[in-house]
Write a protein that holds these residues in place. Structure first.
Motif, PDB file in Angstrom:
ATOM      1  N   LEU A 106     -12.814  -2.354   9.277  1.00  0.00           N
ATOM      2  CA  LEU A 106     -11.556  -2.677   9.569  1.00  0.00           C
ATOM      3  C   LEU A 106     -10.442  -1.910   9.348  1.00  0.00           C
ATOM      4  O   LEU A 106      -9.508  -1.676  10.191  1.00  0.00           O
ATOM      5  N   ALA A 107     -10.543  -1.398   8.089  1.00  0.00           N
ATOM      6  CA  ALA A 107      -9.319  -0.273   7.562  1.00  0.00           C
ATOM      7  C   ALA A 107      -9.507   1.054   8.743  1.00  0.00           C
ATOM      8  O   ALA A 107      -8.498   1.398   8.981  1.00  0.00           O
ATOM      9  N   ARG A 108     -10.690   1.535   8.807  1.00  0.00           N
ATOM     10  CA  ARG A 108     -10.667   2.448   9.899  1.00  0.00           C
ATOM     11  C   ARG A 108     -10.254   2.489  11.138  1.00  0.00           C
ATOM     12  O   ARG A 108      -9.922   3.246  11.793  1.00  0.00           O
ATOM     13  N   ASN A 109     -10.194   1.121  11.593  1.00  0.00           N
ATOM     14  CA  ASN A 109      -9.727   0.761  13.046  1.00  0.00           C
ATOM     15  C   ASN A 109      -8.478  -0.151  12.954  1.00  0.00           C
ATOM     16  O   ASN A 109      -8.249  -0.788  14.083  1.00  0.00           O
ATOM     17  N   TRP A 110      -7.946  -0.039  12.124  1.00  0.00           N
ATOM     18  CA  TRP A 110      -6.705  -1.013  11.895  1.00  0.00           C
ATOM     19  C   TRP A 110      -5.564  -0.724  12.895  1.00  0.00           C
ATOM     20  O   TRP A 110      -5.364   0.512  12.917  1.00  0.00           O
ATOM     21  N   PRO A 111      -4.806  -1.513  13.511  1.00  0.00           N
ATOM     22  CA  PRO A 111      -3.838  -1.062  14.211  1.00  0.00           C
ATOM     23  C   PRO A 111      -2.683  -0.266  13.304  1.00  0.00           C
ATOM     24  O   PRO A 111      -2.529  -0.393  12.086  1.00  0.00           O
ATOM     25  N   LYS A 112      -2.027   0.393  14.178  1.00  0.00           N
ATOM     26  CA  LYS A 112      -0.864   1.438  13.631  1.00  0.00           C
ATOM     27  C   LYS A 112       0.238   0.574  13.027  1.00  0.00           C
ATOM     28  O   LYS A 112       0.430  -0.644  13.221  1.00  0.00           O
ATOM     29  N   GLU A 113       1.211   1.467  12.394  1.00  0.00           N
ATOM     30  CA  GLU A 113       2.252   0.846  11.777  1.00  0.00           C
ATOM     31  C   GLU A 113       3.038   0.063  12.867  1.00  0.00           C
ATOM     32  O   GLU A 113       3.222   0.574  14.095  1.00  0.00           O
ATOM     33  N   GLY A 114       3.821  -1.064  12.556  1.00  0.00           N
ATOM     34  CA  GLY A 114       4.443  -1.862  13.510  1.00  0.00           C
ATOM     35  C   GLY A 114       3.768  -3.340  13.906  1.00  0.00           C
ATOM     36  O   GLY A 114       4.316  -4.035  14.437  1.00  0.00           O
ATOM     37  N   SER A 115       2.442  -2.996  13.794  1.00  0.00           N
ATOM     38  CA  SER A 115       1.578  -4.254  14.230  1.00  0.00           C
ATOM     39  C   SER A 115       0.683  -4.772  13.024  1.00  0.00           C
ATOM     40  O   SER A 115       0.092  -5.672  13.155  1.00  0.00           O
ATOM     41  N   ARG A 116       0.859  -4.284  11.904  1.00  0.00           N
ATOM     42  CA  ARG A 116      -0.192  -4.394  10.853  1.00  0.00           C
ATOM     43  C   ARG A 116       0.216  -5.734   9.992  1.00  0.00           C
ATOM     44  O   ARG A 116      -0.872  -6.579   9.845  1.00  0.00           O
ATOM     45  N   HIS A 117       1.387  -6.068   9.999  1.00  0.00           N
ATOM     46  CA  HIS A 117       1.662  -7.365   9.392  1.00  0.00           C
ATOM     47  C   HIS A 117       1.002  -8.638  10.263  1.00  0.00           C
ATOM     48  O   HIS A 117       0.236  -9.487   9.880  1.00  0.00           O
ATOM     49  N   ILE A 118       1.227  -8.514  11.379  1.00  0.00           N
ATOM     50  CA  ILE A 118       0.732  -9.610  12.352  1.00  0.00           C
ATOM     51  C   ILE A 118      -0.718  -9.553  12.354  1.00  0.00           C
ATOM     52  O   ILE A 118      -1.488 -10.638  12.246  1.00  0.00           O
ATOM     53  N   ALA A 119      -1.391  -8.430  12.415  1.00  0.00           N
ATOM     54  CA  ALA A 119      -2.901  -8.396  12.312  1.00  0.00           C
ATOM     55  C   ALA A 119      -3.462  -9.057  10.822  1.00  0.00           C
ATOM     56  O   ALA A 119      -4.497  -9.780  10.848  1.00  0.00           O
ATOM     57  N   TYR A 123      -5.863  -3.096   2.134  1.00  0.00           N
ATOM     58  CA  TYR A 123      -4.518  -2.629   1.585  1.00  0.00           C
ATOM     59  C   TYR A 123      -4.921  -1.385   1.013  1.00  0.00           C
ATOM     60  O   TYR A 123      -4.213  -0.413   1.150  1.00  0.00           O
ATOM     61  N   ARG A 124      -5.528  -1.269   0.017  1.00  0.00           N
ATOM     62  CA  ARG A 124      -5.964  -0.095  -0.603  1.00  0.00           C
ATOM     63  C   ARG A 124      -6.534   1.049   0.096  1.00  0.00           C
ATOM     64  O   ARG A 124      -6.089   2.269  -0.024  1.00  0.00           O
ATOM     65  N   ALA A 125      -7.213   0.768   1.142  1.00  0.00           N
ATOM     66  CA  ALA A 125      -7.739   1.785   1.909  1.00  0.00           C
ATOM     67  C   ALA A 125      -6.544   2.199   2.587  1.00  0.00           C
ATOM     68  O   ALA A 125      -6.724   3.714   3.239  1.00  0.00           O
ATOM     69  N   LEU A 126      -5.694   1.607   3.224  1.00  0.00           N
ATOM     70  CA  LEU A 126      -4.588   1.986   4.223  1.00  0.00           C
ATOM     71  C   LEU A 126      -3.449   2.795   3.491  1.00  0.00           C
ATOM     72  O   LEU A 126      -3.019   3.800   3.878  1.00  0.00           O
ATOM     73  N   ALA A 128     -15.079  -3.957  19.215  1.00  0.00           N
ATOM     74  CA  ALA A 128     -16.241  -4.076  18.747  1.00  0.00           C
ATOM     75  C   ALA A 128     -16.316  -3.693  17.293  1.00  0.00           C
ATOM     76  O   ALA A 128     -17.351  -4.280  16.571  1.00  0.00           O
ATOM     77  N   ALA A 129     -15.280  -2.997  16.758  1.00  0.00           N
ATOM     78  CA  ALA A 129     -15.076  -3.106  15.310  1.00  0.00           C
ATOM     79  C   ALA A 129     -14.923  -4.285  14.606  1.00  0.00           C
ATOM     80  O   ALA A 129     -15.607  -4.572  13.692  1.00  0.00           O
ATOM     81  N   LEU A 130     -14.170  -5.194  15.480  1.00  0.00           N
ATOM     82  CA  LEU A 130     -13.989  -6.236  14.886  1.00  0.00           C
ATOM     83  C   LEU A 130     -15.035  -7.243  14.582  1.00  0.00           C
ATOM     84  O   LEU A 130     -15.290  -7.852  13.775  1.00  0.00           O
ATOM     85  N   LYS A 131     -15.634  -7.441  15.793  1.00  0.00           N
ATOM     86  CA  LYS A 131     -17.033  -8.064  15.955  1.00  0.00           C
ATOM     87  C   LYS A 131     -18.065  -7.727  15.016  1.00  0.00           C
ATOM     88  O   LYS A 131     -18.542  -8.415  14.267  1.00  0.00           O
TER      89      LYS A 131
END
Length: 289
Positions: A164-177, A203-206, A246-249
């Protein structure tokens, strides 16, 4: 031990799986020439190693792995190998990113057939890239004894959080995610502490040492409180709209979560779905390495 050529991962010795070197045999197999040392995995003691293959896995592992007295790595990947005695010995498992196919983490013990047939290179060997393999400070003693089910669960969570960290949304939408992820975990019946640890790992990965762990816990706790009160929260539909599905699933499958999309979509707030879609179409689509 298993004799392995210097700067190599695999041995060239025939029948090495059945080799048991005693003190009287050491001089025959290990002489003064440079040589790597391998250790058999999956033996009667359940020798097993967790191999952390990417930076994200290295960052999240301490949240999940039981401590052990034997850890090693190299300068560019410190503490990348955590060694255990696993009861009972188990078949090895691999966790790879479905987006870019990069290996995330491996639990190495027995072969797919449940046999002894794997080994791992240990200090003071030399990595194929030329780096010295070394023990972590204070971690050159006895491996911890762990139950197989607990170790598998920990590695599955490392794989999922790192993916999930490798594919997490960019800054601006992370809190919502993160709020949406908290909703998924709470609906799946995770305890508050398990959900917190999973979020902390991402969080530690990001953000590494700069991670705002107080904000992390607030996201989990507030979502848990809302669900307990019967209030609406976001979940799978929102998170799936913000990152590679695909990453989320795959990540959810690794931790045994199968979202009930139709029922969750009804619980999802209209605002949460709308925000996710707006972010996606505003140029913040799936994020991946």
């Amino acid at each position: 031990p298993v004799p392995v050529p210097c700067r190599r991962k695999g041995t060239t010795l025939a029948g090495w799986q059945d080799l048991r070197i005693g003190w009287a045999d050491v001089a025959h197999y290990f002489n003064s020439s440079p040589q790597n040392i391998g250790v058999l995995l999956g033996d009667d003691r359940g020798s097993a190693v967790v191999d952390l293959d990417c930076p994200e896995a290295l960052a999240v592992a301490p949240e999940f792995l039981p401590d052990t007295g034997l850890k090693f790595g190299r300068e560019s990947k410190p503490a990348s190998h955590w060694f255990y005695f696993c009861d009972p010995p188990i078949r090895s498992r691999k966790f790879a990113d479905p987006v870019d196919k990069h290996m995330i983490v491996e639990l190495r013990c027995q072969t797919a057939k449940g046999e002894i047939g794997l080994q791992t290179i240990v200090p003071p060997s030399v990595h194929e890239g030329g780096e010295q393999i070394r023990f972590e400070p204070g971690c050159d003693s006895r491996p911890a004894n762990v139950h197989a089910d607990g170790l598998v669960k920990a590695v599955c969570r490392i794989g999922a959080a790192a993916l999930l960290a490798r594919n997490w949304p960019k800054e601006g939408s992370r809190h919502i995610a993160f709020l949406a992820l908290a909703g998924i975990l709470c609906r799946a019946g995770w305890s508050l502490e398990d959900s917190r640890a999973f979020h902390r790992g991402i969080y530690r990965a990001l953000w590494g040492q700069a991670a705002d762990l107080e904000a992390c816990l607030n996201e989990v706790d507030s979502t848990s409180e809302k669900l307990a009160e019967g209030a609406q929260t976001t979940g799978h539909p929102t998170l799936a709209g913000l990152m590679n599905p695909a990453a989320l699933k795959t990540a959810l499958r690794w931790v045994g979560i199968t979202p009930r999309i139709s029922s969750q979509a009804k619980e999802e707030t209209d605002d949460g779905i709308a925000v996710a879609r707006e972010l996606k179409y505003a140029g913040q689509p799936y994020a991946s390495h």
